[in-house]
Design a protein around this motif. Structure first.
Motif, short mmCIF file in Angstrom:
data_model
loop_
_atom_site.label_atom_id
_atom_site.label_comp_id
_atom_site.label_asym_id
_atom_site.label_seq_id
_atom_site.Cartn_x
_atom_site.Cartn_y
_atom_site.Cartn_z
N PHE A 1 -14.75 24.65 32.65
CA PHE A 1 -15.57 24.31 31.48
C PHE A 1 -16.76 23.47 31.93
O PHE A 1 -16.79 22.96 33.06
N THR A 2 -17.74 23.34 31.06
CA THR A 2 -18.85 22.43 31.30
C THR A 2 -18.75 21.27 30.32
O THR A 2 -18.28 21.43 29.19
N SER A 3 -19.19 20.10 30.77
CA SER A 3 -19.11 18.91 29.92
C SER A 3 -20.07 17.84 30.43
O SER A 3 -20.38 17.78 31.62
N ASN A 4 -20.53 17.00 29.50
CA ASN A 4 -21.30 15.83 29.88
C ASN A 4 -20.50 14.56 29.61
O ASN A 4 -21.05 13.49 29.37
N GLN A 5 -19.18 14.70 29.65
CA GLN A 5 -18.28 13.58 29.35
C GLN A 5 -17.45 13.22 30.59
O GLN A 5 -16.23 13.21 30.55
N ARG A 6 -18.12 12.94 31.69
CA ARG A 6 -17.44 12.63 32.95
C ARG A 6 -16.36 11.55 32.80
O ARG A 6 -15.25 11.71 33.31
N PRO A 7 -16.62 10.41 32.12
CA PRO A 7 -15.57 9.39 32.00
C PRO A 7 -14.30 9.93 31.37
O PRO A 7 -13.20 9.63 31.82
N GLY A 8 -14.46 10.73 30.30
CA GLY A 8 -13.29 11.29 29.64
C GLY A 8 -12.55 12.31 30.49
O GLY A 8 -11.32 12.39 30.49
N VAL A 9 -13.32 13.11 31.24
CA VAL A 9 -12.71 14.10 32.13
C VAL A 9 -11.91 13.39 33.22
O VAL A 9 -10.78 13.80 33.55
N GLU A 10 -12.45 12.31 33.79
CA GLU A 10 -11.74 11.57 34.82
C GLU A 10 -10.45 10.97 34.27
O GLU A 10 -9.39 11.03 34.92
N THR A 11 -10.52 10.40 33.08
CA THR A 11 -9.32 9.83 32.46
C THR A 11 -8.26 10.91 32.24
O THR A 11 -7.07 10.69 32.47
N PHE A 12 -8.70 12.09 31.82
CA PHE A 12 -7.81 13.22 31.61
C PHE A 12 -7.09 13.58 32.92
O PHE A 12 -5.87 13.75 32.95
N ILE A 13 -7.82 13.66 34.01
CA ILE A 13 -7.24 14.03 35.31
C ILE A 13 -6.25 12.98 35.80
O ILE A 13 -5.12 13.29 36.18
N TYR A 14 -6.66 11.71 35.75
CA TYR A 14 -5.79 10.64 36.27
C TYR A 14 -4.51 10.50 35.46
O TYR A 14 -3.50 10.04 35.98
N SER A 15 -4.55 10.87 34.18
CA SER A 15 -3.36 10.71 33.34
C SER A 15 -2.21 11.61 33.75
O SER A 15 -1.06 11.37 33.38
N PHE A 16 -2.51 12.65 34.55
CA PHE A 16 -1.46 13.57 34.99
C PHE A 16 -1.10 13.40 36.47
O PHE A 16 -0.36 14.20 37.04
N ALA A 17 -1.61 12.32 37.07
CA ALA A 17 -1.29 12.00 38.47
C ALA A 17 -1.51 13.22 39.36
O ALA A 17 -2.58 13.82 39.34
N SER A 18 -0.47 13.62 40.13
CA SER A 18 -0.63 14.73 41.09
C SER A 18 -0.59 16.10 40.44
O SER A 18 -0.75 17.12 41.12
#
Length: 364
Positions: A319-336
């Motif tokens: 997907f494309t997005s201009n919400q980098r902070p939210g995308v990063e939070t999304f990724i880190y919330s699922f660990a590995s």
């Protein structure tokens, strides 16, 4: 046992309420037309019209084309709810928990109390579909099964000072400047801010003020900023007003690309993320307008991760997005279980964070 007069009174009241519903469309209706719609005689309808006008003081007028309301703002003292509506209201009341800690909480509860507790006040609950209704001395059977059978998870309550909330609401309504002390996530000290209040946003159980931060002389801008209302102190509503910019600049819900909260950046990036194990279920959601999902097995060999066993249920989302902070939070919330593979800048930042976490873990 209910008397014939009591049953007739209830039936007559329900018919009058239905008559009110019809007249509310703003069009004139003849007595014959109304009688046909309500399944009664013209004589009965004329009596109901007199009752609605004389007893309930409804602003009914008549002309060559029929009867109509001459005041559209008048309302019969009733709230029209079907059984299904009552269930929806019950669920809605649970959803209102997001307003706890704000001045909106008590007024909202008062409104819901009027709807859900008709026997304790003057509100009438009417269901024209199945003729179940309540009016003063009549009580409806409470549909409270959803209290225990439908669960909406609770999150930490917000803690916003009434002074802050009221100042922000007024600033938004009147386009006035706000001045307050604020501590950002990177700072331990409060610094004064001068802000053009553009929009109030709710995200992740938090209320945020989005606006344009100005220099103290009011002439230079520092750019758009987002402020957590809970972290605002010593707020002051100034008399000076401002002009709103173009809608596409101040409406976060319009210029945000993606569904990752309210934080946005000036750059729109293309993301590709592997979701495995329990995180794979997140692929069901529409994370952006150009969002697409496919099995990990369809990922080009050059992009697959070597030396790591990826489960068959693993998905790749793009997907494309201009919400980098939210995308990063999304990724880190699922660990590995969430592995970014593009853009490269995100992958590098993710690797560094993993390395930092490993250093800390090794010391535990």
């Amino acid at each position: 046992m209910e008397s014939d007069n009591s049953r007739e009174n209830k039936t007559s009241l329900l018919r009058i309420i239905k008559l009110d519903v019809i007249l509310r469309d703003g069009k004139p209706h003849t007595a014959v037309e109304l009688a046909k719609k309500l399944g009664k005689s013209k004589r009965t309808i004329l009596r109901d019209i007199d009752d609605l006008r004389d007893t309930w003081h409804a602003p009914i007028a008549s002309g060559l084309q029929g009867y109509y309301y001459k005041e559209r703002a008048w309302f019969f003292p009733a709230i029209y709810l079907s059984e299904g509506d009552m269930i929806s209201v019950g669920i809605l009341s649970k959803s209102f928990d997001i307003f706890k800690g704000t001045p909106l909480w008590e007024p909202m509860q008062d409104i819901l109390d009027n709807v859900l507790s008709p026997h304790e006040n003057t509100t009438n609950i009417v269901s024209p579909d199945n003729q179940n209704f309540a009016f003063k001395e009549y009580k409806i059977q409470e549909n409270e099964w959803f209290e225990n059978r439908i669960c909406i998870s609770r999150k930490p309550e917000t803690n916003i000072d009434d002074e802050v909330w009221e100042a922000v609401i007024t600033a938004l309504r009147e386009n006035r400047l706000l001045q307050f002390n604020y501590s950002s996530s990177e700072e331990d000290v409060y610094k004064q801010r001068l802000v053009e209040s553009w929009q109030l946003c709710f995200s992740e159980n938090r209320w945020y003020l989005y606006g344009n931060c100005l220099e103290k002389d009011h002439n230079q801008t520092k750019g758009s900023r987002t402020y957590n209302l809970e972290k605002i102190r010593d707020i002051e509503l100034l008399e000076k007003t401002f002009t709103l910019p173009s809608p596409h600049l101040y409406r976060k819900n319009e210029y945000a690309v993606g569904n990752f909260g309210i934080s946005t950046t000036s750059e729109t990036e293309h993301y590709k993320i592997i979701l495995k194990n329990y995180a794979a279920s997140e692929s069901l959601y529409q994370w952006s307008q150009d969002y697409k999902v496919y099995p990990y097995s369809q990922l080009p060999s050059s992009e697959k991760i070597k030396g790591i066993d990826i489960p068959e249920n693993a998905k790749v989302i793009e997907f494309t997005s201009n919400q980098r902070p939210g995308v990063e939070t999304f990724i880190y919330s699922f660990a590995s279980n969430a592995i970014p593979i593009s853009p490269a800048s995100l992958v590098e930042k993710w690797k560094k964070n993993i390395e930092e976490m490993k250093k800390i873990a090794d010391q535990l």
